[in-house]
Design a protein around this motif. Structure first.
Motif, short mmCIF file in Angstrom:
data_model
loop_
_atom_site.label_atom_id
_atom_site.label_comp_id
_atom_site.label_asym_id
_atom_site.label_seq_id
_atom_site.Cartn_x
_atom_site.Cartn_y
_atom_site.Cartn_z
N VAL A 560 0.84 -1.21 0.00
CA VAL A 560 0.00 0.00 0.00
C VAL A 560 0.87 1.26 0.00
CG1 VAL A 560 -1.64 1.36 1.37
CG2 VAL A 560 -1.99 -1.09 1.08
N LEU A 561 1.89 1.27 0.83
CA LEU A 561 2.78 2.44 0.90
C LEU A 561 3.51 2.67 -0.42
CD1 LEU A 561 4.28 2.07 4.50
CD2 LEU A 561 2.68 3.82 3.69
N ILE A 562 4.00 1.59 -1.00
CA ILE A 562 4.73 1.73 -2.27
C ILE A 562 3.79 2.22 -3.37
CG2 ILE A 562 5.91 0.42 -4.08
CD1 ILE A 562 7.07 -1.35 -1.84
N ILE A 563 2.61 1.60 -3.46
CA ILE A 563 1.64 2.00 -4.49
C ILE A 563 1.25 3.47 -4.31
CG2 ILE A 563 -0.73 1.67 -5.31
CD1 ILE A 563 -0.38 -1.31 -4.60
N SER A 564 0.92 3.84 -3.07
CA SER A 564 0.48 5.22 -2.81
C SER A 564 1.60 6.20 -3.09
CB SER A 564 0.00 5.35 -1.36
OG SER A 564 -1.05 4.46 -1.10
N GLY A 565 2.82 5.86 -2.67
CA GLY A 565 3.95 6.77 -2.86
C GLY A 565 4.28 7.00 -4.32
N ILE A 566 4.37 5.91 -5.08
CA ILE A 566 4.69 6.06 -6.51
C ILE A 566 3.57 6.76 -7.25
CG2 ILE A 566 5.28 4.83 -8.64
CD1 ILE A 566 6.52 2.64 -6.95
N THR A 567 2.31 6.42 -6.91
CA THR A 567 1.17 7.08 -7.55
C THR A 567 1.18 8.57 -7.27
OG1 THR A 567 -0.18 5.08 -7.35
CG2 THR A 567 -1.36 7.15 -7.69
N TYR A 568 1.51 8.94 -6.04
CA TYR A 568 1.57 10.36 -5.69
C TYR A 568 2.60 11.08 -6.56
CZ TYR A 568 1.96 14.64 -2.98
OH TYR A 568 1.96 15.96 -2.60
N ILE A 569 3.77 10.47 -6.73
CA ILE A 569 4.82 11.11 -7.54
C ILE A 569 4.37 11.26 -8.99
CG2 ILE A 569 7.16 10.78 -8.45
CD1 ILE A 569 7.82 9.37 -5.77
N VAL A 570 3.75 10.20 -9.54
CA VAL A 570 3.30 10.25 -10.93
C VAL A 570 2.25 11.34 -11.11
CG1 VAL A 570 2.04 8.98 -12.71
CG2 VAL A 570 3.87 7.85 -11.45
N LEU A 571 1.28 11.41 -10.20
CA LEU A 571 0.24 12.43 -10.31
C LEU A 571 0.80 13.84 -10.08
CD1 LEU A 571 -2.82 10.72 -8.58
CD2 LEU A 571 -2.26 10.84 -11.00
N PHE A 572 1.80 13.92 -9.22
CA PHE A 572 2.46 15.22 -9.02
C PHE A 572 3.10 15.70 -10.32
CE2 PHE A 572 6.53 17.37 -8.22
CZ PHE A 572 6.06 18.52 -7.62
N LEU A 573 3.76 14.80 -11.03
CA LEU A 573 4.37 15.17 -12.31
C LEU A 573 3.32 15.53 -13.35
CD1 LEU A 573 7.15 12.42 -12.50
CD2 LEU A 573 7.45 14.84 -11.91
N LEU A 574 2.16 14.86 -13.26
CA LEU A 574 1.10 15.13 -14.24
C LEU A 574 0.41 16.46 -13.96
CD1 LEU A 574 -0.79 14.27 -16.57
CD2 LEU A 574 -2.16 13.03 -14.87
N PHE A 575 0.04 16.69 -12.70
CA PHE A 575 -0.78 17.87 -12.38
C PHE A 575 0.02 19.03 -11.80
CE2 PHE A 575 -3.95 14.34 -11.86
CZ PHE A 575 -4.67 14.65 -13.00
N ARG A 576 1.30 18.80 -11.46
CA ARG A 576 2.15 19.85 -10.89
C ARG A 576 1.47 20.53 -9.71
NH1 ARG A 576 3.25 19.59 -16.30
NH2 ARG A 576 5.46 19.54 -16.86
N SER A 577 1.02 19.68 -8.78
CA SER A 577 0.36 20.15 -7.58
C SER A 577 0.66 19.18 -6.45
CB SER A 577 -1.14 20.24 -7.80
OG SER A 577 -1.85 20.31 -6.57
N LEU A 578 0.84 19.70 -5.24
CA LEU A 578 1.04 18.84 -4.09
C LEU A 578 -0.27 18.33 -3.51
CD1 LEU A 578 3.87 20.57 -2.00
CD2 LEU A 578 4.04 18.53 -3.43
N VAL A 579 -1.35 19.05 -3.76
CA VAL A 579 -2.64 18.76 -3.12
C VAL A 579 -3.45 17.74 -3.92
CG1 VAL A 579 -4.80 19.77 -2.31
CG2 VAL A 579 -2.67 21.03 -2.07
N LEU A 580 -3.55 17.93 -5.24
CA LEU A 580 -4.41 17.06 -6.05
C LEU A 580 -4.05 15.57 -5.95
CD1 LEU A 580 -5.12 19.03 -9.36
CD2 LEU A 580 -6.69 18.48 -7.51
N PRO A 581 -2.77 15.19 -6.00
CA PRO A 581 -2.45 13.76 -5.88
C PRO A 581 -2.92 13.15 -4.57
CG PRO A 581 -0.57 14.95 -6.74
CD PRO A 581 -1.55 15.98 -6.29
#
Length: 770
Positions: A560-581
């Motif tokens: 869960v931690l790995i999935i959530s962490g990597i997903t957060y990074i990917v969405l951060f790169l996509l949306f360029r926001s700390l909050v949306l991911p």
């Protein structure tokens, strides 16, 4: 990058189509054979204590666990009747002489193999083959079994269970495919109202599945993969292949409707919708990647197969689909279909943004964000509350339908025999020096007496409890002078359960294997040390259950931690926001929790079991929640990415968070709902599976996607976006991001015409008048 991919797909369209056709033709001979290289087991880990106990007993005592149970029943004879034994021996005559048989243990050797009504008995046929190869011998075993007048027989046991899983899984897959393809096409016809546009997504999904199955056939030659890879591969290949194509084709038709040329429309489709597809596929792959961290082979295999088909679906959507769209052009709307008025909407999928249903819904939600947010949050949490009463267990024959042999044998044993006798707690004991030394015998004797004193214990079978009349001193004297052993039972026990410093002890519980009291007993035995340097490894159904569940849920938090962490990074790169991911991850978790509650209500408690055609388990198969999390997390994020991408585009144009949410939901809500309907339909087709594990995944995915597409995307997302305001787009040291990411991708390129074209495309209204 995605603009360049779009240009590549349009320029080399015929080469790309030729490549995919060739890949499909090469894959066709191998895809149907994928099941032949897959394994039916995979529910254990080599690192757990129960498996180590089996390995030790197999190595030291040559214990053969690859056995088939043949259950003989009679309405005419009792077991004590001479005719019963004669006819049983006649039936087994050719089996006894078979070179593949290591040993046959009859009810005459072990009276506990006789049914409680004395009209049935079973024999254990131990095979020389390994557990992986034993199912291949079953047809020969059945041919060698002779008929016996007045007796009928049923074959069960591990090899039969694994063969049945193989057969039923293949049947489930065929049924799901037969149902899913036509229903998906019907749903697409209702969405696109064009035969040509509707066929494109099914072609992309079909190519992804066929090529993935062929690659799985190749992987199966070099590594062990679970049979459940078949179902998950097809489910994701069809669901996501159709989903991604739906978004791409819809965007293409939208661009055409705005007067763009076919070339412009194709390139911009890849640059916008294709970008979202790529990131969506990445998030889904991340969820499935979490499964590869589990040592349980079934989950590990499903993760590998799932990632493979998702990547192929993305690749097909970014290359094959744009090439076909470039060739078809305006003909993508050919062969129009008349649909009922209820389903009609203006085509292409663009309406006046300020008057569409989704725009009005978002405005209503954002007018009362706190009330709607709190109401929906409480509702979703309430759906998930039944999960607090979950009972986990490992799979057994009860996950199969009643008509297969292994399930029939399982039910027969439960109804007419003492099941506790067939599922003892097994102890693999190692002593310092010879196990029959007086000091070791003394410590073993005291150890067994402590176990027998437990009120949950029915009986202990061992060399120091074989005869309750014997004292410790008599056991010590007897084993120091083994020539004095005259009792046949004790002699057989010595030969079969002792070898050097290793011996086997069996503990029969008063309760069923899945009963919590039996599992607590197994844990108590693990915590009880014999002393004198004696070590004990505990196996058996109850202990294996404990190990299976503990292994899964020890590794689950890490996944869960790995999935959530990597997903957060990917969405951060996509949306360029700390909050949306972070918000996206929390939204997904809510829909997953709701599906967890449904797992308990349906499969543990039996709600709707007659409608879904299964027997309630009384527990939840332990891997089901993990499979659902890793699959639904990525799949739900799929819709989150598409929705937030359109909201982000609108925010770039307007700079107004509230308005961009309404516009983004209006421009994507209908397509996301259509995509969700198709995934629900495909998942529901897999919910018709006879294997309860696959049925649970199908039902769970359908419910989670429904919750996600309605409560989460339609209500929670607009409410939270409104509450957070411009903080949605906040980035440290930069503030609110307003620069379109698509510009950043092209900046610095020498292709100035491309930059101008993309700038014009971004400045123009995406969905008509604003």
């Amino acid at each position: 990058m995605f603009y360049s991919i779009g240009k590549f797909a349009t320029r080399y369209r015929w080469w790309i189509i030729g490549f995919w056709v060739l890949a499909g033709l090469l894959a066709l001979p191998f895809a149907p054979r994928a099941s032949s290289v897959l394994r039916s087991g995979g529910f254990s880990s080599p690192d757990v204590e129960s498996q180590q106990a089996i390995n030790l007993l197999t190595e030291k005592l040559h214990l053969n666990l690859t056995s088939v149970q043949i259950i003989y029943t009679s309405d005419k004879y009792h077991v004590e009747d001479v005719a019963f034994g004669q006819k049983l021996d006649q039936s087994l005559a050719r089996v006894r002489s078979w070179s593949e048989v290591a040993r046959i243990v009859s009810y005459t050797d072990n009276p506990r193999q006789i049914s409680q009504d004395r009209r049935a008995a079973y024999v254990n046929v131990e095979l020389k083959a390994s557990s992986n190869d034993a199912p291949k011998l079953l047809s020969q075993l059945e041919q060698r079994l002779g008929k016996a007048d007045g007796l009928s027989y049923q074959i069960g046991g591990g090899p039969v269970f694994y063969e049945d899983i193989q057969k039923v899984s293949e049947n489930d897959l065929r049924r799901a495919e037969i149902l899913a393809f036509p229903f998906a096409i019907i749903a697409l016809l209702l969405v696109f109202r064009s035969v040509v546009a509707s066929i494109l997504p099914t072609l992309v999904g079909g190519f992804a599945v066929v090529v993935a199955l062929a690659l799985i056939f190749g992987l199966g030659q070099i590594t062990d993969l679970s049979i459940f890879v078949l179902n998950i591969t097809t489910l994701f290949g069809l669901g996501l292949g159709v989903d991604y194509s739906l978004f791409m084709v819809s965007r293409f038709r939208e661009e055409l409707a705005q007067g763009r040329s076919v070339n412009e429309a194709t390139i911009l489709t890849v640059a916008t919708a294709g970008r979202a597809v790529a990131f969506s596929g990445l998030t889904v792959s991340i969820g499935l990647f979490g499964l590869t961290f589990f040592s349980i082979n079934m989950l590990h295999s499903v993760g590998i197969g799932g990632i493979l088909v998702v990547l192929l679906a993305v690749l097909a959507a970014l290359t094959l689909l744009p090439a076909m769209l470039m060739i078809l052009g305006e003909r993508v709307n050919s062969l129009p279909v008349r649909v009922p008025r209820l389903w009609r909407r203006r085509q292409p999928a663009i309406v006046d943004d300020h008057y569409g249903f989704w725009y009005r819904l978002s405005q209503f939600v954002m007018r009362y964000p706190v009330s709607i947010f709190s109401t929906v949050l409480v509702l979703l949490i309430a759906f998930g509350l039944p999960f607090l009463g979950v009972r986990f267990s490992a799979p057994d024959a009860s996950i199969l339908p009643p008509y297969v042999p292994s399930r029939q044998a399982f039910d027969l044993l439960q109804q007419r025999f003492n099941m506790r006798e067939t599922t003892p707690i097994i102890l693999a004991v190692q002593t310092k020096g010879d196990a029959l030394r007086p000091d070791n015998v003394r410590h073993l004797y005291e150890y067994v007496q402590r176990i027998e004193a437990d009120p949950r214990v029915q009986r202990v079978d061992s060399i120091v409890s074989a005869d309750p009349r014997f004292t410790l001193e008599q056991y010590q004297l007897l084993y120091q002078n083994q020539q004095l052993v005259s009792d046949p039972y004790l002699g057989t026990l010595l030969k079969s359960t002792v070898s050097g410093n290793t011996l086997l002890i069996q503990v029969v519980s008063k309760y069923e294997m899945n009963d919590i009291r039996s599992q607590e007993l197994a844990q108590t035995i693990r915590n009880t040390t014999p002393g004198n340097g004696i070590s004990v490894l505990v196996d058996g159904g109850a202990a294996a259950n404990i190990d299976y569940v503990n292994t899964l849920y020890t590794e689950f938090p890490k996944a869960v931690l790995i999935i959530s962490g990597i997903t957060y990074i990917v969405l951060f790169l996509l949306f360029r926001s700390l909050v949306l991911p972070l918000k996206a991850i929390l939204m997904n978790t809510l829909s997953i929790l709701a599906s967890y509650g449904a797992l308990v209500i349906i499969f543990q408690d039996g709600f709707l079991h007659q409608f879904l055609n299964f027997t309630p388990l009384g527990f939840v198969e332990a891997s089901s929640p993990i499979l659902l999390f890793c699959t639904i997390f990525g799949l739900s994020m799929d819709y989150e990415v598409f929705l937030l991408s359109r909201i982000q585009e609108s925010f770039w144009q307007t700079g107004d968070n509230t308005r961009s949410v309404a516009l983004g939901l209006q421009r994507s809500g209908g397509i996301i709902t259509s995509a969700a309907v198709i995934v629900i339909v495909v998942s529901a087709c897999f919910a018709t599976a006879d294997v309860i594990l696959v049925k649970a995944v199908g039902v769970g995915m359908a419910l989670a996607v429904f919750m996600d597409a309605t409560f989460v995307r339609g209500l929670l997302v607009p409410a939270t976006m409104r509450l957070l305001g411009d903080w949605n787009w906040w980035l440290p040291f930069v503030g609110v991001q307003r620069k379109p990411a698509i510009f950043a991708e092209v900046t610095g390129s020498e292709d100035r015409a491309a930059l101008t074209e993309l700038r014009d495309a971004q400045d123009a209204p995406v969905g008509g008048k604003e």
